[in-house]
Scaffold this motif. Sequence first.
Motif, PDB file in Angstrom:
ATOM      1  N   ASN A 266       0.855  -1.184   0.000  1.00 24.91           N
ATOM      2  CA  ASN A 266       0.000   0.000   0.000  1.00 24.91           C
ATOM      3  C   ASN A 266       0.899   1.245   0.000  1.00 24.91           C
ATOM      4  OD1 ASN A 266      -1.808   2.060   0.392  1.00 24.91           O
ATOM      5  ND2 ASN A 266      -2.598   1.310   2.359  1.00 24.91           N
ATOM      6  N   GLU A 267       0.972   1.907  -1.142  1.00 28.48           N
ATOM      7  CA  GLU A 267       1.869   3.057  -1.299  1.00 28.48           C
ATOM      8  C   GLU A 267       1.499   4.224  -0.390  1.00 28.48           C
ATOM      9  OE1 GLU A 267       4.529   3.015  -3.138  1.00 28.48           O
ATOM     10  OE2 GLU A 267       4.219   1.118  -4.182  1.00 28.48           O
ATOM     11  N   ASP A 268       0.226   4.257   0.050  1.00 32.58           N
ATOM     12  CA  ASP A 268      -0.229   5.376   0.882  1.00 32.58           C
ATOM     13  C   ASP A 268      -0.017   5.123   2.379  1.00 32.58           C
ATOM     14  OD1 ASP A 268      -1.116   6.766  -1.379  1.00 32.58           O
ATOM     15  OD2 ASP A 268      -3.038   5.686  -1.358  1.00 32.58           O
ATOM     16  N   ALA A 269       0.432   3.918   2.734  1.00 26.36           N
ATOM     17  CA  ALA A 269       0.614   3.586   4.148  1.00 26.36           C
ATOM     18  C   ALA A 269       1.757   4.396   4.750  1.00 26.36           C
ATOM     19  CB  ALA A 269       0.890   2.099   4.302  1.00 26.36           C
ATOM     20  N   SER A 270       1.620   4.759   6.013  1.00 25.73           N
ATOM     21  CA  SER A 270       2.688   5.476   6.713  1.00 25.73           C
ATOM     22  C   SER A 270       3.856   4.530   6.985  1.00 25.73           C
ATOM     23  CB  SER A 270       2.163   6.039   8.040  1.00 25.73           C
ATOM     24  OG  SER A 270       1.115   6.942   7.814  1.00 25.73           O
ATOM     25  N   PRO A 271       5.081   5.011   6.925  1.00 23.21           N
ATOM     26  CA  PRO A 271       6.240   4.142   7.172  1.00 23.21           C
ATOM     27  C   PRO A 271       6.202   3.556   8.578  1.00 23.21           C
ATOM     28  CG  PRO A 271       6.928   6.224   6.203  1.00 23.21           C
ATOM     29  CD  PRO A 271       5.489   6.381   6.573  1.00 23.21           C
ATOM     30  N   VAL A 272       6.552   2.285   8.681  1.00 26.35           N
ATOM     31  CA  VAL A 272       6.669   1.670  10.005  1.00 26.35           C
ATOM     32  C   VAL A 272       8.069   1.904  10.561  1.00 26.35           C
ATOM     33  CG1 VAL A 272       7.336  -0.601   9.066  1.00 26.35           C
ATOM     34  CG2 VAL A 272       6.262  -0.456  11.319  1.00 26.35           C
ATOM     35  N   LEU A 273       9.053   2.021   9.668  1.00 25.64           N
ATOM     36  CA  LEU A 273      10.441   2.292  10.079  1.00 25.64           C
ATOM     37  C   LEU A 273      11.039   3.297   9.099  1.00 25.64           C
ATOM     38  CD1 LEU A 273      12.743   1.490  12.081  1.00 25.64           C
ATOM     39  CD2 LEU A 273      13.438  -0.221  10.398  1.00 25.64           C
ATOM     40  N   GLN A 274      11.670   4.341   9.654  1.00 26.79           N
ATOM     41  CA  GLN A 274      12.213   5.390   8.803  1.00 26.79           C
ATOM     42  C   GLN A 274      13.490   5.954   9.419  1.00 26.79           C
ATOM     43  OE1 GLN A 274       9.344   8.474   7.970  1.00 26.79           O
ATOM     44  NE2 GLN A 274      10.365   9.089   6.075  1.00 26.79           N
ATOM     45  N   ALA A 275      14.435   6.301   8.558  1.00 25.38           N
ATOM     46  CA  ALA A 275      15.675   6.939   9.017  1.00 25.38           C
ATOM     47  C   ALA A 275      16.044   8.051   8.052  1.00 25.38           C
ATOM     48  CB  ALA A 275      16.801   5.924   9.109  1.00 25.38           C
ATOM     49  N   LEU A 333      23.622  -0.278  17.575  1.00 22.83           N
ATOM     50  CA  LEU A 333      24.893   0.422  17.391  1.00 22.83           C
ATOM     51  C   LEU A 333      24.631   1.915  17.542  1.00 22.83           C
ATOM     52  CD1 LEU A 333      26.716  -1.105  14.246  1.00 22.83           C
ATOM     53  CD2 LEU A 333      27.518  -1.134  16.616  1.00 22.83           C
ATOM     54  N   PRO A 334      25.565   2.650  18.143  1.00 23.60           N
ATOM     55  CA  PRO A 334      25.396   4.109  18.221  1.00 23.60           C
ATOM     56  C   PRO A 334      25.466   4.728  16.828  1.00 23.60           C
ATOM     57  CG  PRO A 334      27.564   3.436  19.039  1.00 23.60           C
ATOM     58  CD  PRO A 334      26.788   2.186  18.826  1.00 23.60           C
ATOM     59  N   SER A 335      24.608   5.701  16.592  1.00 23.77           N
ATOM     60  CA  SER A 335      24.555   6.339  15.281  1.00 23.77           C
ATOM     61  C   SER A 335      24.096   7.782  15.441  1.00 23.77           C
ATOM     62  CB  SER A 335      23.589   5.578  14.359  1.00 23.77           C
ATOM     63  OG  SER A 335      22.264   5.628  14.880  1.00 23.77           O
ATOM     64  N   SER A 336      24.178   8.528  14.359  1.00 21.84           N
ATOM     65  CA  SER A 336      23.607   9.869  14.331  1.00 21.84           C
ATOM     66  C   SER A 336      22.562   9.916  13.219  1.00 21.84           C
ATOM     67  CB  SER A 336      24.691  10.916  14.089  1.00 21.84           C
ATOM     68  OG  SER A 336      25.307  10.721  12.831  1.00 21.84           O
ATOM     69  N   GLY A 337      21.652  10.887  13.313  1.00 19.93           N
ATOM     70  CA  GLY A 337      20.552  10.953  12.371  1.00 19.93           C
ATOM     71  C   GLY A 337      19.248  10.535  13.044  1.00 19.93           C
ATOM     72  N   GLU A 338      18.149  10.729  12.364  1.00 15.35           N
ATOM     73  CA  GLU A 338      16.842  10.412  12.927  1.00 15.35           C
ATOM     74  C   GLU A 338      16.414   8.985  12.583  1.00 15.35           C
ATOM     75  OE1 GLU A 338      13.838  13.165  11.809  1.00 15.35           O
ATOM     76  OE2 GLU A 338      15.026  14.944  12.312  1.00 15.35           O
ATOM     77  N   ILE A 339      15.869   8.277  13.591  1.00 13.93           N
ATOM     78  CA  ILE A 339      15.277   6.960  13.376  1.00 13.93           C
ATOM     79  C   ILE A 339      13.895   6.975  14.009  1.00 13.93           C
ATOM     80  CG2 ILE A 339      15.505   4.467  13.688  1.00 13.93           C
ATOM     81  CD1 ILE A 339      18.484   4.903  14.239  1.00 13.93           C
ATOM     82  N   ILE A 346      12.912   7.160  17.892  1.00 15.12           N
ATOM     83  CA  ILE A 346      13.533   6.205  18.823  1.00 15.12           C
ATOM     84  C   ILE A 346      15.044   6.385  18.916  1.00 15.12           C
ATOM     85  CG2 ILE A 346      11.725   4.472  18.439  1.00 15.12           C
ATOM     86  CD1 ILE A 346      13.758   2.928  16.701  1.00 15.12           C
ATOM     87  N   ASP A 347      15.602   7.310  18.128  1.00 11.32           N
ATOM     88  CA  ASP A 347      17.062   7.431  18.105  1.00 11.32           C
ATOM     89  C   ASP A 347      17.630   7.995  19.399  1.00 11.32           C
ATOM     90  OD1 ASP A 347      17.340  10.619  17.306  1.00 11.32           O
ATOM     91  OD2 ASP A 347      15.661   9.622  16.326  1.00 11.32           O
ATOM     92  N   GLU A 348      16.772   8.633  20.229  1.00 15.21           N
ATOM     93  CA  GLU A 348      17.270   9.208  21.480  1.00 15.21           C
ATOM     94  C   GLU A 348      16.763   8.464  22.708  1.00 15.21           C
ATOM     95  OE1 GLU A 348      16.042  13.242  21.207  1.00 15.21           O
ATOM     96  OE2 GLU A 348      17.610  13.811  19.776  1.00 15.21           O
ATOM     97  N   LEU A 349      16.054   7.338  22.506  1.00  7.73           N
ATOM     98  CA  LEU A 349      15.530   6.577  23.638  1.00  7.73           C
ATOM     99  C   LEU A 349      16.640   5.814  24.342  1.00  7.73           C
ATOM    100  CD1 LEU A 349      12.222   5.058  22.198  1.00  7.73           C
ATOM    101  CD2 LEU A 349      12.532   7.179  23.481  1.00  7.73           C
ATOM    102  N   ASP A 350      16.534   5.681  25.671  1.00 12.37           N
ATOM    103  CA  ASP A 350      17.517   4.886  26.407  1.00 12.37           C
ATOM    104  C   ASP A 350      17.123   3.405  26.355  1.00 12.37           C
ATOM    105  OD1 ASP A 350      15.424   4.544  28.224  1.00 12.37           O
ATOM    106  OD2 ASP A 350      16.216   5.997  29.664  1.00 12.37           O
ATOM    107  N   VAL A 351      17.941   2.555  26.978  1.00 14.14           N
ATOM    108  CA  VAL A 351      17.737   1.104  26.931  1.00 14.14           C
ATOM    109  C   VAL A 351      16.382   0.709  27.503  1.00 14.14           C
ATOM    110  CG1 VAL A 351      18.596  -1.110  27.770  1.00 14.14           C
ATOM    111  CG2 VAL A 351      20.216   0.630  27.010  1.00 14.14           C
ATOM    112  N   ARG A 352      16.009   1.317  28.611  1.00 10.57           N
ATOM    113  CA  ARG A 352      14.740   0.987  29.269  1.00 10.57           C
ATOM    114  C   ARG A 352      13.554   1.335  28.362  1.00 10.57           C
ATOM    115  NH1 ARG A 352      13.474   0.196  34.636  1.00 10.57           N
ATOM    116  NH2 ARG A 352      15.552   0.880  35.236  1.00 10.57           N
ATOM    117  N   ALA A 353      13.599   2.510  27.751  1.00 11.68           N
ATOM    118  CA  ALA A 353      12.497   2.946  26.893  1.00 11.68           C
ATOM    119  C   ALA A 353      12.409   2.098  25.614  1.00 11.68           C
ATOM    120  CB  ALA A 353      12.657   4.416  26.535  1.00 11.68           C
ATOM    121  N   MET A 354      13.559   1.590  25.159  1.00 11.01           N
ATOM    122  CA  MET A 354      13.572   0.782  23.948  1.00 11.01           C
ATOM    123  C   MET A 354      13.004  -0.621  24.172  1.00 11.01           C
ATOM    124  SD  MET A 354      14.532   2.008  21.025  1.00 11.01           S
ATOM    125  CE  MET A 354      14.800   0.432  20.220  1.00 11.01           C
TER     126      MET A 354
END
Length: 531
Positions: A266-275, A333-339, A346-354
Amino acid sequence: MSDVVLEVDELSVEFGASTRVVDTVSFDLCSGETLAIVGESGSGKSVTALSILQLLNPAQVQYPTGSIRYHGEELIGAPHSRLRDIRGDRIGMIFQEPMTSLNPLHTLEKQINEVLFVHKKLDKKRARERTLELLSLVGLDKVAERLGAYPHELSGGQRQRVMIAMALANEPDVLIADEPTTALDVTVQAQILSLLADLQRRLGLAILLITHDLMVVENVADRVVVMRAGQVCETGDTRSVFEHPQHAYTRELLAAEPAGNANPVNEDASPVLQAKDLRVWFPVKGGLMRRTVDHVKAVDGIDVMLRPGETLGVVGESGSGKSTLALALLRLLPSSGEISFDGRRIDELDVRAMKSIRRDLQVVFQDPFGSLSPRRTVGDTIAEGLAAHGLESNAGRRDQRVIEVLDQVGLPADARYRYPHEFSGGQRQRIALARALILEPKVIVLDEPTSALDRAVQVQLIELLRELQQRHDLAYLFISHDLKVVRALANRVIVMKEGVAVEIDDARAVFEQPAHPYTRALVEAATQVKV
């Protein structure tokens, strides 16, 4: 081809008192010849190979019966001191899973040097020179910088090349190659096979090749042995077996080919995972104070979008950053950029929140043996996620869920009572998939999930993945060097080279009209194996 260097006569191997995994197998191998053993996962190929050098664990396996002769010398029952002289010197071996064969505590230089110290008695300087030469021969880049690296710092394909270098270090008479090109992309695969062919011509090397890749067999093997359920069902010269197969299983194996198309999305579906602008840079230390002097840009500014029900293929040569990209998306793995997952950063969440998100983001790792606990039964390993996420407290229902998911991946219910070392590489791959599937996630990262599987099982797995995807609207990030498999599964494809996405497009466009020169080279290399 002239002298017979290796003779295997009515070899039988049993696990326990009644499970015969190799049943009266016979073949011979001549100098300068390549003999391929093919067959489905669990057919006894690797056990046959390990038996030649008496590398089976006597605590787990009944002593082999029959005869194995090297230049007429019987190896079954030979003194340990004599076997030690032969192993790694006169008979070299490339093992199927390099991560579990390489010592995680030793550098590459130390591990290759050890082979040269033990058998050739080289001094440290000459051993280093030979090690550099070997690593260059197998196509490893920046070899001088790699000497101090540890196995975990290399990609799967790079570790495979290190294993090949170790096996060839002493220029053996016989090389046993157990899936030597499994983790390699098609371009490096061609380089490795050309290297082996060149060494064979120069040294009269006899090669026993164990593989599920029939294209490799057709192009490099002189003769072929087809195994199923521990027995030889057909043998002969390669051309005759491929053009006029006599056994029904051989015909089935040759006919199996990844086919079909990806499930519609479905091309109109919102992304489930994006970076967005995802980067993973590893610092390079130098100088007396070990300051950062440079960076290895494993992933350098990549954008990713994955919709529900979509398969995004990731292809590229070994070391291009494919697995690093996946681990960064999973926040392993540690990274930069938006996930973002399901619209949430989720790119700024800690271990507990993940932790609450982990159930929905599952992974099947490239090296199944390294990711499965050797001390836990398969059933406990698969059910572990249910307990960790509090999904099933009743032991009986939990066990039933394990049985159901084992059946989905083509394994019997009693497999849950056994341990990982009791399975073949392909069977362990299916166990790793079952562990991910049991949590019913939204996204599964599949890192080379078909690399250790024969074509017939690959076709089954592709059909299973399509069915599960359609039923549960699963999204797959599918990493593979096998372009035929990617073409059969992927809606879109990312082509990576040196950490950069050189092409991102619809799968059909990538394979039929590749825009980038590197993509064109990959597609062309996938059509044939040149040696």
